[in-house]
Design a protein around this motif. Structure first.
Motif, PDB file in Angstrom:
ATOM      1  N   ARG A  19       0.834  -1.214   0.000  1.00  0.00           N
ATOM      2  CA  ARG A  19       0.000   0.000   0.000  1.00  0.00           C
ATOM      3  C   ARG A  19       0.862   1.254   0.000  1.00  0.00           C
ATOM      4  NH1 ARG A  19      -2.858  -2.992   3.940  1.00  0.00           N
ATOM      5  NH2 ARG A  19      -1.969  -1.677   5.582  1.00  0.00           N
ATOM      6  N   GLU A  20       1.918   1.265   0.798  1.00  0.00           N
ATOM      7  CA  GLU A  20       2.752   2.467   0.879  1.00  0.00           C
ATOM      8  C   GLU A  20       3.547   2.694  -0.402  1.00  0.00           C
ATOM      9  OE1 GLU A  20       5.058   3.034   4.332  1.00  0.00           O
ATOM     10  OE2 GLU A  20       3.501   2.378   5.736  1.00  0.00           O
ATOM     11  N   GLU A  22       2.244   1.935  -3.304  1.00  0.00           N
ATOM     12  CA  GLU A  22       1.206   2.166  -4.305  1.00  0.00           C
ATOM     13  C   GLU A  22       1.223   1.091  -5.396  1.00  0.00           C
ATOM     14  OE1 GLU A  22       1.066   6.232  -5.693  1.00  0.00           O
ATOM     15  OE2 GLU A  22       1.991   6.979  -3.835  1.00  0.00           O
ATOM     16  N   ARG A  24      -0.321  -2.882  -6.523  1.00  0.00           N
ATOM     17  CA  ARG A  24      -1.225  -3.984  -6.262  1.00  0.00           C
ATOM     18  C   ARG A  24      -0.415  -5.176  -5.752  1.00  0.00           C
ATOM     19  NH1 ARG A  24      -3.501  -1.977 -11.152  1.00  0.00           N
ATOM     20  NH2 ARG A  24      -2.299  -3.530 -12.338  1.00  0.00           N
ATOM     21  N   ARG A  59      10.650   4.949  -2.375  1.00  0.00           N
ATOM     22  CA  ARG A  59       9.818   6.132  -2.588  1.00  0.00           C
ATOM     23  C   ARG A  59      10.657   7.335  -3.009  1.00  0.00           C
ATOM     24  NH1 ARG A  59       4.577   6.119  -0.672  1.00  0.00           N
ATOM     25  NH2 ARG A  59       4.704   8.398  -0.518  1.00  0.00           N
ATOM     26  N   PRO A  65       5.604   6.774  -8.385  1.00  0.00           N
ATOM     27  CA  PRO A  65       5.603   5.301  -8.471  1.00  0.00           C
ATOM     28  C   PRO A  65       5.509   4.756  -9.901  1.00  0.00           C
ATOM     29  CG  PRO A  65       3.399   6.044  -8.018  1.00  0.00           C
ATOM     30  CD  PRO A  65       4.233   7.295  -8.166  1.00  0.00           C
ATOM     31  N   ASP A  66       5.453   5.658 -10.915  1.00  0.00           N
ATOM     32  CA  ASP A  66       5.222   5.200 -12.284  1.00  0.00           C
ATOM     33  C   ASP A  66       6.374   4.331 -12.777  1.00  0.00           C
ATOM     34  OD1 ASP A  66       2.847   6.586 -12.295  1.00  0.00           O
ATOM     35  OD2 ASP A  66       3.732   8.419 -13.121  1.00  0.00           O
ATOM     36  N   ARG A  69       6.118   0.879 -11.225  1.00  0.00           N
ATOM     37  CA  ARG A  69       5.028   0.111 -11.822  1.00  0.00           C
ATOM     38  C   ARG A  69       5.401  -0.407 -13.203  1.00  0.00           C
ATOM     39  NH1 ARG A  69       0.065   4.258 -10.423  1.00  0.00           N
ATOM     40  NH2 ARG A  69      -0.179   3.733  -8.197  1.00  0.00           N
TER      41      ARG A  69
END
Length: 365
Positions: A19-20, A22, A24, A59, A65-66, A69
């Motif tokens: 969650r932190e 971001e 799934r 972070r 976060p892109d 991901r």
């Protein structure tokens, strides 16, 4: 404050870390496997956790976060073919030939196997000019012959990659051996690891299944076939790797074994008191050996078969008897005392239906 408390406060669970960051949960699992996010073992034995410093490091990366991901993005056949600029059929052929390696597998609602590939790796494959002939024109004849013979390296390549993911998450020798054993058929494992206690320890450390299907369900059987090596070369390599891993684990420490159970030792039946035991219907004769079992109810009123009565347990110096004969004598004494044996383990071990070694079964009269 204890060290354990400090460790727990400095780490977070995997779900909270996802969650932190971001992500799934599926993306986060891939991030762990690929080393994008580093985890540490939980000192309390609760799995793995992520340190607060690691979350801050990720972070702080540029483009979070892109960028993160994109590094863990997994695509199927259709989207993967679009990234390479080829048809779905050609993409599937490239995957079967092992030119692109799946990173994840799952079963859809129709129990069809779905392979996923890293989008970043597919872009790198498309950018390599050496791969240009494979993405256009006619497939080389040698490769076509392999495809016609049914070649499909997707399961094998995924197993090798998945094993690498799991091995990077542990330094324990027995856990590493369990990872290798999880890719072999149990029969293969039993041939390499002959000690049942070591096999039981490997089973306890076996990695979690990749599917949540119920045991013995059709989906579970499909996943079992995917996760079990079937190629002769792969099996030979895994067998050698398992043997070496077990040797290293034994050098580190032996596999845990159950403590010696005193109840497994047969209880010694005390010699009966002559004043309390009535004259038996028959008694063992040293020359003929002890009887094979207790007499039936019709034999209890028959005259004695020998002149001797059992006034006490004969000494070993009087006449030698075998262990089997001694066991039969103890069963006779138990019957004379009118009660069942005190040691249930002893009774089960000497029952013909409770042993698998036919050579040790007592004869029946």
């Amino acid at each position: 404050m204890s060290g354990t408390t400090i460790t727990q406060s400095a780490t977070v669970s995997l779900s909270r870390a996802a969650r932190e960051l971001e992500l799934r949960r599926g993306e986060f699992d891939l991030a762990l496997h690929l080393g994008c996010v580093r985890s540490v073992p939980d000192e309390g034995g609760g799995g793995r956790r992520v340190t607060r410093a690691e979350i801050d490091r990720v972070r702080a990366e540029t483009g979070f976060p892109d960028v993160l991901r994109e590094r863990v993005k997994a695509v199927g056949t259709t989207e993967g073919a679009a990234l390479l600029g080829v048809t779905n059929t050609r993409f599937t052929r490239l995957a079967r030939l092992g030119l692109v390696v799946p990173v994840k597998v799952y079963l859809n609602r129709y129990r069809a196997v779905v392979w996923l590939y890293l989008a970043e790796e597919l872009r790198q494959f498309a950018a390599d000019q050496q791969n240009a002939p494979l993405m256009s024109g006619r497939t080389p004849e040698a490769l076509r012959d392999q495809l016609d013979d049914g070649l499909d390296l997707r399961p094998r390549n995924w197993r090798g990659r998945h094993m690498g993911f799991l091995l990077r998450q542990t330094e324990d020798p027995w856990a590493r051996a369990a990872v290798v054993a999880s890719l072999l058929d149990p029969v293969q494992v039993a041939e390499i690891v002959t000690d049942p206690h070591e096999r039981a320890h490997l089973n306890r450390l076996r990695p979690a299944p990749v599917s949540q299907a119920a045991p013995d369900s059709p989906g579970a059987h499909i996943v079992q076939r995917i996760t079990t090596a079937d190629d002769p070369d792969e099996i030979s390599w895994l067998r050698a790797d398992l043997g070496q891993s077990v040797l290293e684990a034994r050098e580190d420490r032996p596999a845990p074994r159950p403590a010696a159970d005193a109840a497994r030792v047969p209880a010694q039946v005390p010699a009966p008191d002559a004043a309390q035991v009535p004259a038996p219907a028959f008694a063992p004769v040293p020359s003929a050996g002890p009887p094979t079992g207790a007499p039936s109810s019709t034999d209890r009123t028959s005259p004695p078969r020998a002149a001797h009565t059992m006034q006490g347990r004969p000494a070993a110096a009087d006449f030698p008897i075998t262990r089997r004969e001694a066991a039969r004598s103890r069963r006779l004494l138990t019957w004379l005392r009118g009660r069942g044996p005190d040691d249930a383990t002893y009774s089960a071990r000497n029952s013909p239906s409770c042993t698998t070694e036919t050579s040790s079964r007592p004869s029946r009269s």
